[in-house]
Design an enzyme around this catalytic site. Structure first.
Site, PDB file in Angstrom:
ATOM      1  N   ASN A   9      10.948  39.068 -17.873  1.00  0.00           N
ATOM      2  CA  ASN A   9      10.640  39.624 -16.509  1.00  0.00           C
ATOM      3  C   ASN A   9       9.820  40.814 -16.479  1.00  0.00           C
ATOM      4  OD1 ASN A   9      10.773  40.542 -13.660  1.00  0.00           O
ATOM      5  ND2 ASN A   9      12.561  40.808 -13.694  1.00  0.00           N
ATOM      6  N   LYS A  11       8.172  42.464 -14.260  1.00  0.00           N
ATOM      7  CA  LYS A  11       8.455  43.204 -13.002  1.00  0.00           C
ATOM      8  C   LYS A  11       7.122  44.008 -12.679  1.00  0.00           C
ATOM      9  CE  LYS A  11      13.132  44.229 -14.623  1.00  0.00           C
ATOM     10  NZ  LYS A  11      14.162  45.295 -14.642  1.00  0.00           N
ATOM     11  N   HIS A  95      17.346  39.137  -7.818  1.00  0.00           N
ATOM     12  CA  HIS A  95      17.426  40.162  -8.794  1.00  0.00           C
ATOM     13  C   HIS A  95      17.845  41.384  -8.246  1.00  0.00           C
ATOM     14  CE1 HIS A  95      16.204  43.412 -11.731  1.00  0.00           C
ATOM     15  NE2 HIS A  95      15.862  42.227 -12.726  1.00  0.00           N
ATOM     16  N   GLU A  97      17.046  44.185  -8.299  1.00  0.00           N
ATOM     17  CA  GLU A  97      15.926  45.332  -7.751  1.00  0.00           C
ATOM     18  C   GLU A  97      15.493  44.674  -6.185  1.00  0.00           C
ATOM     19  OE1 GLU A  97      13.477  45.185 -11.170  1.00  0.00           O
ATOM     20  OE2 GLU A  97      14.949  46.378 -12.418  1.00  0.00           O
ATOM     21  N   GLU A 167      23.340  40.016 -14.721  1.00  0.00           N
ATOM     22  CA  GLU A 167      22.828  41.046 -15.023  1.00  0.00           C
ATOM     23  C   GLU A 167      23.533  42.277 -14.506  1.00  0.00           C
ATOM     24  OE1 GLU A 167      18.327  40.542 -16.023  1.00  0.00           O
ATOM     25  OE2 GLU A 167      18.380  40.926 -13.860  1.00  0.00           O
ATOM     26  N   GLY A 173      17.799  48.498 -17.439  1.00  0.00           N
ATOM     27  CA  GLY A 173      16.811  49.731 -17.784  1.00  0.00           C
ATOM     28  C   GLY A 173      17.592  50.816 -17.954  1.00  0.00           C
ATOM     29  N   SER A 213      19.093  45.565 -20.531  1.00  0.00           N
ATOM     30  CA  SER A 213      18.911  46.255 -21.659  1.00  0.00           C
ATOM     31  C   SER A 213      18.940  45.299 -23.030  1.00  0.00           C
ATOM     32  CB  SER A 213      19.751  47.587 -22.013  1.00  0.00           C
ATOM     33  OG  SER A 213      19.348  48.457 -21.049  1.00  0.00           O
TER      34      SER A 213
HETATM   35  P1  13P Z   1      15.831  45.480 -18.916  1.00  0.00           P
HETATM   36  O1  13P Z   1      15.921  44.512 -19.926  1.00  0.00           O
HETATM   37  O2  13P Z   1      14.729  46.502 -19.035  1.00  0.00           O
HETATM   38  O3  13P Z   1      16.974  46.252 -18.817  1.00  0.00           O
HETATM   39  O4  13P Z   1      15.719  44.748 -17.520  1.00  0.00           O
HETATM   40  C1  13P Z   1      16.493  43.732 -17.280  1.00  0.00           C
HETATM   41  C2  13P Z   1      16.133  42.996 -16.045  1.00  0.00           C
HETATM   42  O5  13P Z   1      16.059  43.355 -15.074  1.00  0.00           O
HETATM   43  C3  13P Z   1      15.592  41.676 -16.157  1.00  0.00           C
HETATM   44  O6  13P Z   1      15.493  41.016 -15.140  1.00  0.00           O
END
Ligand code: 13P
Length: 250
Positions: A9, A11, A95, A97, A167, A173, A213
């Site tokens: 992803n 982002k 997601h 976010e 997740e 992150g 992560s």
């Molecule tokens: P990270 O791997 O940067 O923690 O992000 C995970 C994520 O949100 C994947 O959709």
């Protein structure tokens, strides 16, 4: 047999040139053909990304979002049918976010899921608890509710098309990864909940990815867990070597 999947992803990272270079590098690095590698790129990169992987069975492209209506006067938005018509096969929905920064509520996610499925896109549906829920030992109940509220209206035929991504919000992150015990525990719980609702065959065949992560160092032990079928990777998916190492961690 469940498919092994590693989805990156991206982002809101990488301009077009950087993104296409990343795909070129990853293709060059050679990873196992038994693992499906998905690039969830920004919308604007999709057409070029599809072109790069079009002859490769072990690569696919995902969108990170779509609008919940079929078409119309929604300036600046992208529909599921536009996404599908670009050659994209997958789409991330739910997601954390998008739930938190863009106020995507469960009813909206249901609309997005339905329109994605109606347009022949495969949703990668994300669930996850926050740190407070985990610390209060409410995490199982939170995930049970997220699955029920967003997904259980689906017919068995539609449900069986999904990929689920677990997740935990506290792991995204942050550099804090779920332990194998936490990941396996939750993945097993999700599979058993799906078993209760949709039966053994569907629950045994659905791929459940871990995200939060996930990196080249911890992917091996996470993917060794019985109910972890791969990863949804953020930061580490932006580096060719790291993404390839993760894809080679099964
Ligand atoms: P990270 O791997 O940067 O923690 O992000 C995970 C994520 O949100 C994947 O959709």
């Amino acid at each position: 047999m469940r498919r092994k999947i590693v989805a990156g992803n991206w982002k809101m990272n990488k301009n077009l040139e950087q993104g296409m270079n990343l795909i070129d590098e990853i293709i060059k690095l050679n990873s196992s053909e038994n693992v499906l590698k998905i690039f969830a790129t920004p919308f604007i990169h999709i057409t070029s990304a599809v072109e790069k992987i079009k002859d490769k069975k072990d690569f696919a492209i995902a969108a990170q979002n779509c609008h919940h209506m079929e078409s119309g006067a929604y300036t600046g938005e992208v529909s599921a049918s536009m996404v599908r018509s670009s050659g994209t096969e997958y789409i991330i929905i739910g997601h954390s976010e998008r739930r938190s920064y863009f106020n995507e509520t469960t009813p909206l996610l249901v609309q997005k899921l339905n329109i994605a499925l109606a347009n022949d896109l495969i949703p990668i549906f994300c669930v996850g608890e926050n740190l407070e829920d985990r610390n209060n030992n409410n995490h199982l109940e939170v995930i049970r509710q997220q699955l029920k509220d967003a997904l259980y209206h689906l017919s068995p035929a539609d449900f069986s098309k999904l990929i689920i991504a677990y997740e935990p919000i506290w792991a995204i992150g942050t550099g804090v990864t779920a332990t194998t015990h936490q990941a396996q525990g939750m993945h097993n719980f999700i599979r058993s909940e799906i078993n209760k609702k949709y039966g053994k065959e569907i629950s045994e065949n659905i791929s459940i990815l871990y995200g939060g992560s996930c990196n080249a160092e911890n992917a091996k032990e996470l993917f060794a867990c019985l109910d972890v079928d791969g990863g949804l990777v953020g930061g580490a998916s932006l580096k060719a070597n790291d993404f390839t190492a993760i894809a080679n961690s099964f």
